[in-house]
Design a protein around this motif. Sequence first.
Motif, short mmCIF file in Angstrom:
data_model
loop_
_atom_site.label_atom_id
_atom_site.label_comp_id
_atom_site.label_asym_id
_atom_site.label_seq_id
_atom_site.Cartn_x
_atom_site.Cartn_y
_atom_site.Cartn_z
N THR A 1 -8.30 5.56 -6.69
CA THR A 1 -8.19 4.94 -5.37
C THR A 1 -7.29 3.71 -5.49
O THR A 1 -7.29 3.03 -6.52
CB THR A 1 -9.55 4.52 -4.79
OG1 THR A 1 -10.17 3.61 -5.68
CG2 THR A 1 -10.45 5.72 -4.57
N GLU B 1 -8.01 -2.72 2.08
CA GLU B 1 -8.01 -1.45 2.83
C GLU B 1 -7.53 -0.32 1.93
O GLU B 1 -6.46 -0.42 1.31
CB GLU B 1 -7.08 -1.54 4.04
CG GLU B 1 -7.52 -2.54 5.09
CD GLU B 1 -8.76 -2.08 5.84
OE1 GLU B 1 -8.91 -0.86 6.09
OE2 GLU B 1 -9.58 -2.95 6.17
N ARG B 2 -8.31 0.76 1.86
CA ARG B 2 -7.93 1.90 1.04
C ARG B 2 -6.65 2.52 1.59
O ARG B 2 -6.56 2.85 2.77
CB ARG B 2 -9.05 2.94 1.04
CG ARG B 2 -8.78 4.13 0.16
CD ARG B 2 -9.98 5.05 0.09
NE ARG B 2 -10.55 5.32 1.39
CZ ARG B 2 -10.55 6.50 1.99
NH1 ARG B 2 -10.03 7.54 1.41
NH2 ARG B 2 -11.08 6.64 3.18
N SER C 1 -4.90 4.94 -0.57
CA SER C 1 -4.82 6.29 -1.12
C SER C 1 -6.06 6.57 -1.95
O SER C 1 -6.67 5.66 -2.52
CB SER C 1 -3.56 6.49 -1.96
OG SER C 1 -3.64 5.78 -3.17
N GLU C 2 -6.43 7.86 -1.95
CA GLU C 2 -7.54 8.32 -2.77
C GLU C 2 -7.28 9.78 -3.11
O GLU C 2 -6.86 10.55 -2.24
CB GLU C 2 -8.88 8.19 -2.04
CG GLU C 2 -10.05 8.69 -2.86
CD GLU C 2 -11.39 8.55 -2.15
OE1 GLU C 2 -12.37 9.11 -2.66
OE2 GLU C 2 -11.45 7.90 -1.09
N THR D 1 -6.51 8.98 4.53
CA THR D 1 -7.26 7.72 4.68
C THR D 1 -7.90 7.55 6.06
O THR D 1 -8.98 7.00 6.14
CB THR D 1 -6.35 6.51 4.37
OG1 THR D 1 -5.20 6.57 5.19
CG2 THR D 1 -5.96 6.47 2.92
#
Length: 184
Positions: free
Chosen positions: A140, A146-147, A149-150, A170
């Motif tokens: 991640t 703030e995320r 990419s995962e 996302t």
Amino acid sequence: MRLALTLAAGLAAGPVQAGCFTAEELPKAAVYDSGSVVEYMQLDGDVLTYKSDQVITRVKAGLWPLDHRAYDGSLVRYRWDSLQPDLARVISMGGKARVEGRMQQGEADWVAVVAEVQVLRQDSLDWEDCRYKVVEFRKTIAAEGERVSEAVVLYAPEAMIAFRTDAVETGSGKVHSHRLTELR
């Protein structure tokens, strides 16, 4: 193409037959069932440069992005504040690693970024006449908390081949799977 996972108590030593890919003999391209093609461009130490979907990416140890350059000229750069361990080191550290740094999109200000890797399992994988040791991991990346990419990746570090990537969108949480169909 024949792809089979073989559960293993330990990892195999890597590709076992002549003609199998290694870091010294990378494939020229990897083709995925989603239509994506990854073209291997250059390996400099543990930094791989590849092209996919009109974007050139440099990544360290198969885990840590250094930059992404699109053909329209847009650029995303990463500057990591600490060493970026390879997968063997992540495994020896208990299967988890966290690296903090800064990220810049285009000419925007640099922002705080965190990348985390968690090893999920280790196996061996048979691809045609070759056996590769593979590591499945979750990676991640979050910018300013703030995320962004995962993904869960099934990866052969000694050959720098992603056999499967399940990328999480996302906004919606929808998973997009990319499974390897061909190595050239």
